[in-house]
Design a protein around this motif. Structure first.
Motif, short mmCIF file in Angstrom:
data_model
loop_
_atom_site.label_atom_id
_atom_site.label_comp_id
_atom_site.label_asym_id
_atom_site.label_seq_id
_atom_site.Cartn_x
_atom_site.Cartn_y
_atom_site.Cartn_z
N LEU A 168 0.91 -1.32 -0.19
CA LEU A 168 0.04 -0.05 0.16
C LEU A 168 0.89 1.40 0.15
O LEU A 168 0.43 2.13 -0.59
N GLN A 169 1.99 1.09 0.65
CA GLN A 169 2.83 2.13 0.74
C GLN A 169 3.59 2.32 -0.57
O GLN A 169 3.80 3.35 -1.31
N PHE A 170 4.25 1.25 -1.10
CA PHE A 170 5.04 0.91 -2.18
C PHE A 170 4.22 1.52 -3.59
O PHE A 170 4.81 1.94 -4.41
N LYS A 171 2.90 1.37 -3.63
CA LYS A 171 2.16 1.75 -4.90
C LYS A 171 2.13 3.29 -4.94
O LYS A 171 1.74 3.61 -6.06
N ASP A 172 2.27 4.08 -3.97
CA ASP A 172 2.25 5.35 -3.93
C ASP A 172 3.75 5.72 -4.74
O ASP A 172 3.77 6.77 -5.54
N ILE A 173 4.60 5.14 -4.55
CA ILE A 173 5.81 5.41 -5.23
C ILE A 173 5.77 5.06 -6.67
O ILE A 173 6.38 5.84 -7.33
N LEU A 174 5.29 4.04 -6.93
CA LEU A 174 4.80 3.49 -8.19
C LEU A 174 4.24 4.47 -9.32
O LEU A 174 4.31 4.36 -10.39
N SER A 175 3.30 5.37 -8.39
CA SER A 175 2.40 6.18 -9.18
C SER A 175 3.17 7.01 -10.13
O SER A 175 2.60 7.74 -11.17
N SER A 176 4.43 7.28 -9.41
CA SER A 176 5.23 8.51 -10.32
C SER A 176 5.77 7.79 -11.33
O SER A 176 6.56 8.60 -12.25
N GLU A 177 5.68 6.34 -11.51
CA GLU A 177 6.85 5.77 -12.51
C GLU A 177 5.72 5.49 -13.98
O GLU A 177 4.72 5.18 -13.85
N SER A 178 6.35 5.72 -15.06
CA SER A 178 5.67 5.71 -16.25
C SER A 178 5.66 4.12 -16.58
O SER A 178 4.75 3.68 -17.19
N ASP A 179 6.68 3.57 -16.36
CA ASP A 179 7.09 2.18 -16.67
C ASP A 179 6.50 1.22 -15.40
O ASP A 179 7.51 1.34 -14.48
N ARG A 180 5.45 0.53 -15.36
CA ARG A 180 5.01 -0.17 -14.10
C ARG A 180 5.40 -1.62 -14.14
O ARG A 180 4.72 -2.46 -13.51
N SER A 181 6.21 -1.97 -15.06
CA SER A 181 6.38 -3.60 -15.29
C SER A 181 7.12 -4.11 -14.05
O SER A 181 7.75 -3.35 -13.35
N VAL A 182 7.12 -5.48 -13.97
CA VAL A 182 7.84 -5.85 -12.56
C VAL A 182 9.33 -5.67 -13.00
O VAL A 182 10.19 -5.62 -12.07
N THR A 183 9.81 -5.94 -14.23
CA THR A 183 11.23 -5.54 -14.39
C THR A 183 11.73 -4.31 -13.88
O THR A 183 12.76 -4.01 -13.48
N ASN A 184 10.56 -3.34 -14.31
CA ASN A 184 11.27 -1.94 -13.86
C ASN A 184 11.07 -1.59 -12.29
O ASN A 184 11.74 -0.82 -11.81
N ILE A 185 10.22 -2.33 -11.66
CA ILE A 185 9.84 -2.34 -10.24
C ILE A 185 11.21 -2.94 -9.70
O ILE A 185 11.74 -2.33 -8.68
N SER A 186 11.76 -4.02 -10.40
CA SER A 186 12.98 -4.29 -9.86
C SER A 186 14.11 -3.77 -9.90
O SER A 186 14.96 -3.64 -8.94
N THR A 187 14.26 -3.09 -10.93
CA THR A 187 15.22 -1.78 -11.12
C THR A 187 15.28 -0.77 -10.12
O THR A 187 15.99 -0.15 -9.60
#
Length: 375
Positions: free
Chosen positions: A310-329
């Motif tokens: 729930l906290q991490f998805k707020d960080i993801l909201s600013s990412e244009s690429d939300r693939s799992v590979t990019n999450i790993s990076t």
């Protein structure tokens, strides 16, 4: 061990005595994922043998290649008929469907030029009778409207299948992407079936006279037995008969096989789909899925995964690429600061990315080693 992937051979993929079943008996978390590349090949193989017209067309493609490649004289005639950057006819392959795509592409792009080359060879008085007969047989096949239709149909299908196959082999492709690619092919096949036959006919008219072969044949009358009621039997016109016997059969086979292959990934997708679908999920659904993940990987994860995500998805909201590979990076960037803050998410990402989706590269390596050894 959190995943295993093989081709679809029974000794590897068998659910009772296959290698994957034996490994899973020792480690229930070693989920088996069929090789996405092999599975797509099997889909194409099944469709290619689904009807008589499709089988005959495959033989025609191979016969075309065999005819021109039998002598340098014929090959030179073919190259002379093609434009400077033209694609010569290709041989088929049972295992590499990219070769089949290349073979169909060559005929689709240079249908009339190939036919012209055949006519030039057949009109050469120096050629043997056998050569002329073989060439004339190929010309008759190319003059058949059904051959032109199948050329357009298979070109459309194989163009998309080949592009998808290349995507499946990329390092960046993960399992959720595989499912989306398969589902997109199902959608493509469905749309093609619903309303593209008229368009296919229009394209085929550029290659052959739009006369179906069946129109030149006498309608067969079937003998009725004494205890059989005599009624008006449904007689399809040649156009509808081609659609039912070939067009619909090929596309229905493709759709059924694709749906069957997608189901093989459903168990893994059920665990990890929240990575890409969390935006559209309700809180209760997200909570239920993450609880399922925790109960599955209870030895790897802590119960605080939900709060972390729930906290991490707020960080993801600013990412244009939300693939799992990019999450790993993202997690590994800046000296792993985010990994420290979200340890369970980091573990989940690593588990997901270690699940193989294809083993083609490994097989190619073994094949190369075999060639090196034999030289």
């Amino acid at each position: 061990m959190r995943g295993q992937s093989y081709d679809n051979a029974a000794n590897m993929s068998g659910i009772y005595t296959g290698l994957q079943a034996r490994i899973k008996a020792m480690n229930p978390l070693a989920y088996y994922v069929p090789c996405a590349g092999h599975s797509l090949n099997l889909v194409g193989t099944s469709a290619a043998s689904s009807c008589l017209g499709s089988v005959s067309y495959s033989r025609f493609l191979q016969a075309l290649y065999n005819f021109f490649s039998a002598s340098t004289y014929r090959w030179d005639h073919l190259k002379a008929a093609l434009p400077a950057e033209g694609i010569v006819v290709k041989s088929l392959s049972e295992t590499r469907w990219s070769a089949r795509a290349d073979a169909v592409k060559a005929v689709f792009l240079h249908y009339l030029e190939i036919k012209s080359a055949l006519e030039n060879i057949c009109s050469d008085s120096r050629q043997t009778v056998a050569t002329k007969l073989e060439g004339e047989g190929l010309i008759r096949q190319m003059e058949a409207f059904e051959t032109a239709l199948l050329t357009v149909i298979w070109y459309k299908i194989l163009t998309r299948f080949n592009a998808t196959s290349l995507s499946l082999q990329k390092v960046e492709t993960d399992l959720l992407s595989v499912v989306k690619l398969y589902e997109s092919l199902i959608s493509f096949v469905s749309e093609m079936r619903q309303g593209q036959f008229d368009e296919i006919e229009d394209q085929a008219r550029a290659f052959a006279e739009p006369v179906y072969t069946e129109t030149t044949k006498r309608t067969k009358k079937r003998k009725h037995f004494f205890d059989e009621s005599v009624g008006n039997e449904t007689q399809l016109d040649p156009r509808e008969k081609f659609k039912v016997d070939n067009f619909y059969t090929i596309l229905d086979c493709l759709r059924n096989e694709l749906e069957h292959r997608v189901n093989a990934y459903s168990e893994i997708k059920k665990l990890f789909s929240f990575f890409t679908e969390y935006d559209s999920m309700k809180y209760d659904d997200l909570k239920a899925q993450l609880e399922l993940v925790v109960s599955t990987y209870y030895s790897d994860l802590e119960a605080s995964v939900l709060e972390e995500f729930l906290q991490f998805k707020d960080i993801l909201s600013s990412e244009s690429d939300r693939s799992v590979t990019n999450i790993s990076t993202l997690l590994r960037s800046k000296d792993g600061i985010l990994t420290t803050a979200f340890p369970n998410i980091s573990i989940l990402v690593r588990i997901f990315l270690t699940i193989l989706i294809t083993n083609r590269e490994g097989e190619r390596s073994f094949s190369t080693l075999s060639r090196v050894k034999n030289t």
